[in-house]
Design a protein around this motif. Sequence first.
Motif, PDB file in Angstrom:
ATOM      1  N   ASP A  53     -40.860 -36.596  21.918  1.00 60.25           N
ATOM      2  CA  ASP A  53     -41.229 -36.458  20.507  1.00 60.25           C
ATOM      3  C   ASP A  53     -41.084 -35.010  20.051  1.00 60.25           C
ATOM      4  N   GLU A  54     -41.451 -34.087  20.936  1.00 62.39           N
ATOM      5  CA  GLU A  54     -41.332 -32.662  20.589  1.00 62.39           C
ATOM      6  C   GLU A  54     -39.867 -32.277  20.406  1.00 62.39           C
ATOM      7  N   VAL A  55     -39.013 -32.777  21.309  1.00 62.45           N
ATOM      8  CA  VAL A  55     -37.581 -32.474  21.214  1.00 62.45           C
ATOM      9  C   VAL A  55     -37.001 -33.073  19.939  1.00 62.45           C
ATOM     10  N   THR A  56     -37.413 -34.311  19.632  1.00 69.17           N
ATOM     11  CA  THR A  56     -36.924 -34.969  18.416  1.00 69.17           C
ATOM     12  C   THR A  56     -37.319 -34.171  17.174  1.00 69.17           C
ATOM     13  N   ALA A  57     -38.575 -33.737  17.139  1.00 70.01           N
ATOM     14  CA  ALA A  57     -39.052 -32.974  15.986  1.00 70.01           C
ATOM     15  C   ALA A  57     -38.275 -31.669  15.841  1.00 70.01           C
ATOM     16  N   LEU A  58     -38.092 -30.977  16.948  1.00 71.24           N
ATOM     17  CA  LEU A  58     -37.378 -29.706  16.887  1.00 71.24           C
ATOM     18  C   LEU A  58     -35.914 -29.897  16.517  1.00 71.24           C
ATOM     19  N   SER A  59     -35.298 -31.006  17.021  1.00 69.42           N
ATOM     20  CA  SER A  59     -33.888 -31.259  16.689  1.00 69.42           C
ATOM     21  C   SER A  59     -33.710 -31.610  15.217  1.00 69.42           C
ATOM     22  N   HIS A  60     -34.772 -32.068  14.567  1.00 72.39           N
ATOM     23  CA  HIS A  60     -34.708 -32.353  13.128  1.00 72.39           C
ATOM     24  C   HIS A  60     -34.960 -31.109  12.281  1.00 72.39           C
ATOM     25  N   GLY A  61     -35.240 -29.973  12.943  1.00 73.58           N
ATOM     26  CA  GLY A  61     -35.402 -28.738  12.185  1.00 73.58           C
ATOM     27  C   GLY A  61     -36.815 -28.224  12.095  1.00 73.58           C
ATOM     28  N   ALA A  62     -37.762 -28.870  12.823  1.00 71.05           N
ATOM     29  CA  ALA A  62     -39.146 -28.393  12.789  1.00 71.05           C
ATOM     30  C   ALA A  62     -39.235 -27.027  13.472  1.00 71.05           C
ATOM     31  N   ALA A  63     -40.163 -26.199  12.979  1.00 69.13           N
ATOM     32  CA  ALA A  63     -40.357 -24.874  13.563  1.00 69.13           C
ATOM     33  C   ALA A  63     -41.303 -24.921  14.756  1.00 69.13           C
ATOM     34  N   ASP A  64     -42.224 -25.903  14.754  1.00 71.12           N
ATOM     35  CA  ASP A  64     -43.200 -25.996  15.834  1.00 71.12           C
ATOM     36  C   ASP A  64     -43.730 -27.426  15.863  1.00 71.12           C
ATOM     37  N   PHE A  65     -44.597 -27.713  16.821  1.00 68.19           N
ATOM     38  CA  PHE A  65     -45.057 -29.070  17.094  1.00 68.19           C
ATOM     39  C   PHE A  65     -46.488 -28.973  17.609  1.00 68.19           C
ATOM     40  N   VAL A  66     -47.435 -29.688  16.991  1.00 69.81           N
ATOM     41  CA  VAL A  66     -48.806 -29.724  17.501  1.00 69.81           C
ATOM     42  C   VAL A  66     -49.259 -31.168  17.597  1.00 69.81           C
ATOM     43  N   ALA A  67     -50.045 -31.468  18.608  1.00 73.25           N
ATOM     44  CA  ALA A  67     -50.520 -32.836  18.831  1.00 73.25           C
ATOM     45  C   ALA A  67     -51.938 -32.996  18.293  1.00 73.25           C
ATOM     46  N   LYS A  68     -52.232 -34.219  17.881  1.00 71.29           N
ATOM     47  CA  LYS A  68     -53.597 -34.560  17.475  1.00 71.29           C
ATOM     48  C   LYS A  68     -54.403 -34.901  18.736  1.00 71.29           C
ATOM     49  N   PRO A  69     -55.748 -34.773  18.744  1.00 68.38           N
ATOM     50  CA  PRO A  69     -56.592 -34.275  17.649  1.00 68.38           C
ATOM     51  C   PRO A  69     -56.440 -32.757  17.456  1.00 68.38           C
ATOM     52  N   TYR A  70     -56.696 -32.309  16.249  1.00 65.84           N
ATOM     53  CA  TYR A  70     -56.463 -30.916  15.899  1.00 65.84           C
ATOM     54  C   TYR A  70     -57.506 -29.990  16.532  1.00 65.84           C
ATOM     55  N   LYS A  71     -57.007 -28.845  16.993  1.00 66.34           N
ATOM     56  CA  LYS A  71     -57.883 -27.789  17.503  1.00 66.34           C
ATOM     57  C   LYS A  71     -57.784 -26.627  16.519  1.00 66.34           C
ATOM     58  N   TYR A  91     -35.136 -25.582  -0.067  1.00 65.00           N
ATOM     59  CA  TYR A  91     -36.361 -25.723   0.713  1.00 65.00           C
ATOM     60  C   TYR A  91     -36.138 -25.547   2.214  1.00 65.00           C
ATOM     61  N   SER A  92     -34.872 -25.432   2.625  1.00 65.33           N
ATOM     62  CA  SER A  92     -34.584 -25.472   4.056  1.00 65.33           C
ATOM     63  C   SER A  92     -35.206 -24.309   4.818  1.00 65.33           C
ATOM     64  N   ALA A  93     -35.517 -23.210   4.122  1.00 69.78           N
ATOM     65  CA  ALA A  93     -36.088 -22.051   4.818  1.00 69.78           C
ATOM     66  C   ALA A  93     -37.596 -22.164   5.009  1.00 69.78           C
ATOM     67  N   ILE A  94     -38.225 -23.158   4.377  1.00 68.88           N
ATOM     68  CA  ILE A  94     -39.679 -23.313   4.535  1.00 68.88           C
ATOM     69  C   ILE A  94     -39.950 -23.864   5.928  1.00 68.88           C
ATOM     70  N   PRO A  95     -40.739 -23.158   6.750  1.00 67.85           N
ATOM     71  CA  PRO A  95     -41.000 -23.638   8.114  1.00 67.85           C
ATOM     72  C   PRO A  95     -41.882 -24.895   8.095  1.00 67.85           C
ATOM     73  N   VAL A  96     -41.631 -25.792   9.069  1.00 68.47           N
ATOM     74  CA  VAL A  96     -42.362 -27.058   9.168  1.00 68.47           C
ATOM     75  C   VAL A  96     -42.962 -27.177  10.559  1.00 68.47           C
ATOM     76  N   ILE A  97     -44.263 -27.436  10.602  1.00 69.36           N
ATOM     77  CA  ILE A  97     -44.937 -27.747  11.869  1.00 69.36           C
ATOM     78  C   ILE A  97     -45.200 -29.251  11.870  1.00 69.36           C
ATOM     79  N   VAL A  98     -44.687 -29.958  12.865  1.00 72.65           N
ATOM     80  CA  VAL A  98     -44.864 -31.402  12.973  1.00 72.65           C
ATOM     81  C   VAL A  98     -46.171 -31.696  13.699  1.00 72.65           C
ATOM     82  N   THR A  99     -46.958 -32.625  13.135  1.00 68.42           N
ATOM     83  CA  THR A  99     -48.197 -33.071  13.781  1.00 68.42           C
ATOM     84  C   THR A  99     -48.047 -34.541  14.119  1.00 68.42           C
TER      85      THR A  99
END
Length: 848
Positions: A93-111, A77-85
């Motif tokens: 938080d963005e750096v932490t998410a990316l260091s865990h292997g996330a492909a991208d990062f978006v903040a709530k509320p959703y646009k 599953y490691s090749a499946i990209p992950v966007i952290v919300t």
Amino acid sequence: MLSQKKILVVEDNAINREMLRAILSAEYEVLEAKNGKEALEVLNEFGENISLILLDIVMPVMDGYTFLSVVKENSAYSAIPVIVTTQSDGESDEVTALSHGAADFVAKPYKPQIILHRVASIINLRETAAMINLIQYDRLTGLYSKEFFYQRVKEILIRNPDREYDIVCSDIENFKLVNDAFGIPAGDRLLCDVAALYKDRVGNRGICGRFNADQFACLLEHRWTYTNDLFLEALNQINELTNARNVVMKWGIYRVKGRSASVEQMCDRALLAAQSIKGQYGKYFAEYNDELRNKLLREQAITDEMEQALEQGQFEIYLQPKYRIKDDSLAGAEALVRWNHPKWGIQSPAEFIPLFEKNGFITKLDQYVWDKTCRVLHEWEDKGYPELSVSVNVSRADIYHADLVGILVHTVKKYGLPPSRLHLEITESAYTENPKQIIDTVNNLREQGFVIEMDDFGSGYSSLNMLNDMPIDVLKLDMKFIQNETAKPVNQGILRFIMGLARWMNLSVVAEGVETGEQLERLREIGCDFVQGYFFAKPMPCAEFESLMVPQGGLARQSVSEMGREKQVLLVADENEEYRERVRKTFEARYEVIECSDGAEALEKVAECNRQVTAVILSLELSDGFSALEALRIENCVWNIPVIGTGAADPEVEEMALEQGAADYAAKPHTMKSLWKRVIRVTGFDCWIGEEETLLENEVYRDHLTSLLNRCGLEMAVKELKKEDTPLAFCLFYVGNLKWVNGESDCHSKNLLLKRIGEVLRRHTRKADMVSRFGEDEFVVIMRQLGSEETAVKKGEEICRKIELCAGGVSGKCICGTEIWDVDEPMSEVVERAYLALYRAKSKNAGG
């Protein structure tokens, strides 16, 4: 028609999931999961057919970072990209998410437009970059990429079917902290240094690859002898090359003997071997073997059973008593969990709790324990027991639960309890992980009225400054800390300093793990508030713990003078069957409880029982309630039975009841404890307990000089022993030459010495133990639940030394004969064996 691409939304908030479904469903097939654990199940079903994962971070059961780590470590599953919300848009938080292997990062509320563009962009990148799996080299380190390493290993193994190989994998402990403390560039330099070490050490004898983040692997022909020094030398080399000092690495080795496992499985097993020694100081490598395999299989079996066990109530609450040092009174308890599996039997928490903490199930188990504990506290109130508090554990994972405060508040309200009855134990090490979040959470809990205990104080590395910042009410000293400190001279330890610090901070102190009288005396001397441990009692089932509460709550057990005597009658007349049952359960240990549903029947029962009726609890809401009260008042000169009227909280009804002869009035609703006290007051039973019972017990069953049980009292007490009390230690003490005190025969001095010996025996035994003067110069101690003969002998020798110290003028010695005893065996037989052991001890100490 082409099927839609699948997107997995992992989000515990149903509204957020619905919003994302509304945004995405026009272009994609949306799969949903409420937490990381459910998401893994969805992944197992759909695998790489999932094009992208939208992942929330803060979730119960398994949070986003844990899920992300699991996914990125799984080659499937490691090749499946992950966007952290996440709700936060902070850079950390963005750096932490990316260091865990996330492909991208978006903040709530959703646009919606941003979500759709980022999803489409990342899915397109993944599809157009499918060739990544064929790229040979890792961009950062120059080693083989994971996928190409797998491919090369397969080729080598196929070409050389008769050769044996080793796969060696490594993992850097707490690599995330390197990035956090020194920055990502420093972390990258460390990874390059590790890669250079692999290239240098392996050379042309094998191949090397870099896996996820800080994981490396190599394939070597099986020729090397692996030693701890070999890997320690490699670790020292790494620490000399990198700017990040004190890096710790663990290596795991999988020996490739056959070809039945896939290369992915071989590497996974090597990494599991490395992970099995994480946190073990001085151990740098481990080999995957049958022992580790069995351990993993056992962990998997536990994981497979845990959900069903919770549903079926296999987890049971045990309580370990907590005592107040200044008066030796029962002050509360700590709730512990035991797993009573129908096939495996009682399971040690040391086996399943660490696993549950690792897989996230601990949050469910903790909430189950909180609920069960509050139910027990509520039942105690109904039975009229003392309002003791009980401590429960709050795990690290619980702290990060978004609604921890709400869950705990709901639980105590569900059972009508004040929050102060539930003490919350948070381990010391948890405070060091994310101090700000824990401080905020604990402050909220304290504002709600919960009492906070810092558990295992002395086992971690909390600074005094941090301790000053923590919002706590109680310090709970670590068991090993107590054992180590009380073994030191009083002027060399730091216990006294800690007590002074606690007083300055207005904290109570609980010492756990107290196992000896010396430890207790040291803690008493320095002013510790509360103690618990095997010296007093092991953790026990709730029903057994209740027996400790009976004497304190007024619910007196049958006294010695009542044995063989018919119970008095308590009559309860009430229209509510459930209320009558609660009264019966509360009073049946002391009275024969007769139930009636109307006043006329109550009068008939009083007439039948004549003078045996001690009191009547009469509902004045019965249609004939007041007429029954009037009849009892008129006949009071014959029956002289006190009546407690019950009914609504109405001052006029209460006044009318008292005017018509009721001895007391209990407004509903009321607790059974309140009712018990009213019965005690109107019958005068408290006076009888305080005087007649004590007098008779002292005369018949106690030695007049030492106040210990006499032989008759010991035999009577032994009859109350149960199977749960075993194994028992029967210790027979002989004190030689008691007649010689200060060089002459002195009856008065001898009596004083006997009294002192009695005090020593009481002071150095537990409340649950039986202590008796068995003869002129012989004493018996029966210790409950003592694990081994070695422990019993050690305890006997300790008591002998204390007796000899108190009897300074006695020329003889104290000798002990000890036997382990099963309750099914007649006491006469164990006494005979104890005498034989005593005589053997005497012969070794001739003249004693």
